[in-house]
Design an enzyme around this catalytic site. Structure first.
Site, PDB file in Angstrom:
ATOM      1  N   SER A 179       0.718  -1.388   0.024  1.00 30.46           N
ATOM      2  CA  SER A 179       0.011   0.169   0.079  1.00 30.46           C
ATOM      3  C   SER A 179       0.877   1.332  -0.029  1.00 30.46           C
ATOM      4  O   SER A 179       0.501   2.147  -0.679  1.00 30.46           O
ATOM      5  CB  SER A 179      -0.928   0.137   1.226  1.00 30.46           C
ATOM      6  OG  SER A 179      -1.857  -1.029   1.082  1.00 30.46           O
ATOM      7  N   ASP A 256      16.885  -9.693   1.912  1.00 32.76           N
ATOM      8  CA  ASP A 256      16.819  -9.120   3.258  1.00 32.76           C
ATOM      9  C   ASP A 256      17.260  -7.583   3.482  1.00 32.76           C
ATOM     10  O   ASP A 256      18.346  -7.459   2.940  1.00 32.76           O
ATOM     11  CB  ASP A 256      17.921 -10.213   4.129  1.00 32.76           C
ATOM     12  CG  ASP A 256      18.056  -9.988   5.462  1.00 32.76           C
ATOM     13  OD1 ASP A 256      17.497  -8.791   5.920  1.00 32.76           O
ATOM     14  OD2 ASP A 256      18.501 -10.472   6.238  1.00 32.76           O
ATOM     15  N   CYS A 342       4.915   0.704  13.785  1.00 33.67           N
ATOM     16  CA  CYS A 342       3.727   0.661  14.227  1.00 33.67           C
ATOM     17  C   CYS A 342       3.688   0.206  15.569  1.00 33.67           C
ATOM     18  O   CYS A 342       2.863  -0.594  16.167  1.00 33.67           O
ATOM     19  CB  CYS A 342       2.763  -0.166  13.466  1.00 33.67           C
ATOM     20  SG  CYS A 342       3.185  -2.039  13.305  1.00 33.67           S
TER      21      CYS A 342
END
Length: 845
Positions: A179, A256, A342
């Site tokens: 997104s 990675d 977050c």
């Protein structure tokens, strides 16, 4: 943002039998949204003022509102948004429930052009009233075709702080599900269509093209987004998301992030004839939305309440630092990294910033920029300057000296093995308060942390201190922006040993190559347990006072040798990727395409490529930007794992005779090509009723007097040679016209025409433009839309993949779309819970 855990309501695989699947989901109302350690830690930290604490926790315990964003070009996104404003919002605001008007969807006031919206209406209200059913149908249709994406409001913030311009090179290090990558690519293409039209208009009138960097490639965006994810399946989920954006300026990789490889680019010729040193890509902007413990997502990820422990953040700290340092190494001087999580834990937020800046030489080399002037209307809190740390046992430590004293007095304690000095605040003022914290109770969102770092000078990162080994591998659960769980196995020193069961050598084995001076700045860090970062400045800049030291002594980097590399092991779970092979502009297929469509010489002929080892245009022809081409060619066979690049431009079509060009324009690439197609293959549409007919009826006929049924389109195609052409809907202020300019591919057969759009997109447009859910009709096959959809595979452009032998049935026999074929590996469909969604999937209700 974090990469968080097992999908809610995960789908099990039954072992035979056709009985109903057992529903093991827990009712949200029954979930205990309390965790003493979780609440104790943040209460004593004082992350929110005491007078706001009750409101903070009560908000954390409520479900997250639904939120979504209008996507694509700004003009198109605003057109879709206008339909919401003018039709659906008035319907919803007229509803009363329990003697009050229900809450309608509202725009996120601080989001540019109000292209992000949220709604707090309870599900029982949504299910009860028909206007919500209509609104839901609109959301589903527009989401299916990519005009709307479900995304949590706070996760939209990081891309908006990047100050991204169309010509910039950008890296999204931990990109899946995509997104934020979608936001970035929209910014890269901002204004592109308008610029291209300006150039085309100027050249058609014999004038010089406009001046300026934005017009260097005739108005086409010269920027590039590299979207990366360590997990192969998630990388393909990312492909599914970015393909909807139809951009030639994006490459998807599978590495990675802590050891993201150097990307070689062409070296400029040396006029003196000297051997030119290898040159590697440096980025203007990098988004480091890192794996984190995800405790800021507790409103939608209920497992946080049950599983939160302080060890989650402590275990991820070292990995987050490595990702951020790697980002700073790959950044141009003057460029910026946006770091985000977050998580509310300062160990994953401010402590990571402080450690990365310190190891890179301090604020003279890397500076935190102020965030308070961005996004007016967004209420945020400053980053913390002081904090304490909770160990695995729940004990609070105010400084690292106390930890050392405890270890000296009581010996090693496994409960505090992950406490390192870098988890604690520094005495030096690094302006950590310039970062931002967004808390749930302020805007009714999740929690988020964002910081902007600017690279002031070339850096040489100090050696990472290795904590004393204490135990075997420990499994940690990290979180990503989707809320999807990612299991990280870490050793005692914090080194990630495994990601979802794949070892780093499996997940990120790069090809062998000689190490250069440029690699010291941009090359991949060695994946060894000590995980040292020994990068020297590029372009011959000598190290300064930031030379690596350990215990006060200068450290000489250990030379990289082949024997020091871990043995490479093939990952059997990773399917083979077809190579990217560019086509010579002189091949007959491209010459035929150029002649048939009368393409302007200003449209590049050297950027077409195919996905097969032979490099032959057998089925599909793709197109990429110039920089994407340079990267794919320079790094071929050098171990960089490219998963996706390019936009599908032409698809080969069976045709009845050699005079008909078999290469039809694919919808994905039409936006780039339409400006440069000659007028002979262009059809103009001005009346909305004509478009409605083309949307509802597949393969309408135009033989004899039938062409009159197609309005202005029928007259134009009557004498046009068979094949693909470009249909342009010109905007008009008249009642008969449409307000939005649109472009679609149109196929003309001998007796019929076909608007080459998938059924889903036809339905979405009918609903949005005409408020019409009329079933689609295909008279050539004798069916009406709803009757056969259950048995038809999704498609659209592929509805004409096969032609009947009879000329008068060229496209009519292919009304039911064939299954899409992909030359690379399968792309798993992205499920609703795997998006950065804003809570409940109202589209699925």
């Amino acid at each position: 943002m974090g990469k968080r855990g097992g999908r809610k309501g995960g789908r099990g695989r039954g072992g035979g039998g056709g009985g109903p699947r057992q529903d093991n989901r827990t009712n949200k109302a029954d979930i205990n949204r309390h965790n003493d350690k979780f609440e104790e830690y943040y209460d004593q930290l004082g992350v929110v003022p005491n007078e706001e604490r009750e409101q903070f926790w009560s908000t954390m315990r409520r479900d997250l509102p639904n939120s979504f964003r209008f996507t694509g070009s700004k003009a198109h996104a605003l057109a879709v948004q206008q339909r919401l404003r003018e039709y659906y919002i008035p319907e919803i605001t007229s509803i009363t429930y329990e003697d009050r008007y229900v809450d309608a969807p509202l725009p996120v006031e601080w989001y540019p052009d109000q292209l992000a919206w949220f709604m707090t209406t309870p599900k029982n209200v949504v299910r009860r009233f028909p206007p919500f059913a209509n609104f839901q149908k609109f959301l589903v249709a527009e989401t299916d075709v990519g005009n709307i994406t479900r995304q949590e409001v706070v996760s939209m913030i990081p891309p908006l702080l990047m100050d991204l311009k169309p010509g910039m090179t950008v890296l999204d290090m931990c990109a899946a599900p995509g997104s934020k990558s979608g936001q970035l690519i929209e910014l890269i293409h901002a204004g592109e269509e308008e610029r291209s039209k300006q150039v085309a208009s100027a050249t058609a009138n014999g004038q010089e093209k406009p001046e300026g960097e934005d017009f260097a490639d005739d108005g086409r965006s010269t920027g590039l987004l590299i979207a990366n994810d360590v997990d192969y399946k998630r990388a393909h989920m990312l492909v599914h998301q970015v393909k909807r954006l139809s951009s030639p300026n994006i490459i998807v990789t599978n590495h990675d992030a802590t050891v993201f490889p150097s990307i070689k680019i062409p070296s400029p010729p040396d006029p003196t004839g000297k051997l030119v040193q290898n040159k590697y890509l440096k980025f203007d902007r990098i988004l480091a939305d890192v794996p984190c413990s995800g405790d800021g997502t507790a409103r939608k990820n209920m497992d946080v309440w049950k599983n939160w422990t302080p060890s989650n953040g402590l275990g991820l700290h070292a990995t987050q630092v490595r990702i951020l340092i790697r980002a700073l190494q790959m950044l141009k001087v003057g460029g910026r990294v946006v770091y985000s999580t977050c998580s509310m834990n300062p160990v994953e937020d401010e402590a990571v910033l402080a450690e990365a800046i310190t190891r890179c030489g301090g604020p003279k080399f890397v500076e935190l920029l102020e965030t308070k002037d961005y996004l007016p209307g967004l209420k945020r809190s400053p980053g913390l300057k002081t904090w304490n740390v909770m160990d695995k046992a729940g004990r609070i430590w105010n400084d690292y000296d106390s930890v050392l004293k405890h270890k000296a007095d009581a010996g090693e304690d496994v409960k505090m093995g992950r406490l390192s000095e870098s988890c604690f605040p520094l005495t030096e003022d690094l302006h950590l308060d310039r970062a931002m914290r967004v808390f749930p109770h302020v805007h009714d969102t999740g929690a988020f942390f964002i910081a902007i770092l600017e690279k002031k000078s070339e850096i040489k990162a100090k050696v990472e201190e290795k904590p004393a080994a204490t135990s075997k591998l420990e499994k940690l659960e990290a979180a990503d922006s989707t809320g999807t769980s990612v299991q990280l196995e870490t050793a005692a020193d914090g080194t990630v040993e495994s990601v979802n069961g794949s070892t780093p050598s499996e997940a990120d084995s790069t090809g062998k190559r000689k190490r250069t001076e440029e690699d010291d700045e941009t090359g991949p860090m060695k994946r060894v347990r000590s995980q040292q970062s020994q990068d020297s400045p590029a372009n011959g800049v000598k190290p300064s006072s930031t030379t690596p030291t350990q215990n006060g002594q200068a450290v000489t980097p250990r030379p990289t040798t082949q024997s020091s590399q871990p043995p490479k092991r093939k990952n059997r779970d990773q399917p083979f990727e077809e190579p990217f092979k560019y086509l010579s502009p002189t091949i007959p297929e491209l010459a035929q395409i150029k002649e048939f469509y009368n393409l302007s010489p200003r449209f590049p002929q050297d950027r077409y490529m195919v996905r097969n080892a032979q490099g032959t245009p057998a089925k599909n022809i793709y197109y990429t930007s110039s920089l994407a081409k340079d990267i794919l060619q320079e790094n071929e066979g050098k171990g960089i794992k490219f998963v996706h690049a390019g936009v599908k431009m032409f698809v080969k079509q069976d045709v009845p005779s050699p005079e008909v060009c078999p290469w039809r324009i694919q919808t994905d690439g039409l936006r780039l090509l339409e400006t440069w197609v000659g007028p002979e293959r262009v059809v103009k549409l001005h009346k909305k009723e004509t478009l409605r007919k083309l949307l509802i009826e597949m393969f309408p006929r135009f033989n004899g007097e039938e062409y009159k049924n197609l309005g202005e389109v029928g007259k134009q195609i009557l004498d046009m040679p068979m094949g693909c052409c470009v249909l342009i809907i010109e905007p008009s202020d008249s009642e008969e016209g449409l307000s939005e300019r649109m472009v679609f591919p149109l196929w003309k057969s001998l007796q019929s025409v076909n608007l080459m759009l998938p059924k889903e997109e036809r339905k979405a447009m009918l609903l949005r433009l005409f408020n019409d859910d009329t079933p689609l009709v295909n008279l050539s096959k004798g069916w009406v839309g709803q009757q056969k959809q259950n048995g038809a595979a999704k498609g659209g452009d592929d509805t004409i993949d096969v032609l009947d032998k009879k000329v008068d049935e060229q496209l009519e026999g292919s009304a039911e779309p064939l299954k899409r074929r992909n030359s690379s590996s399968p792309e798993p469909r992205q499920e609703a819970d795997d998006d950065e969604d804003g809570g409940v999937d109202i589209a699925a209700e």
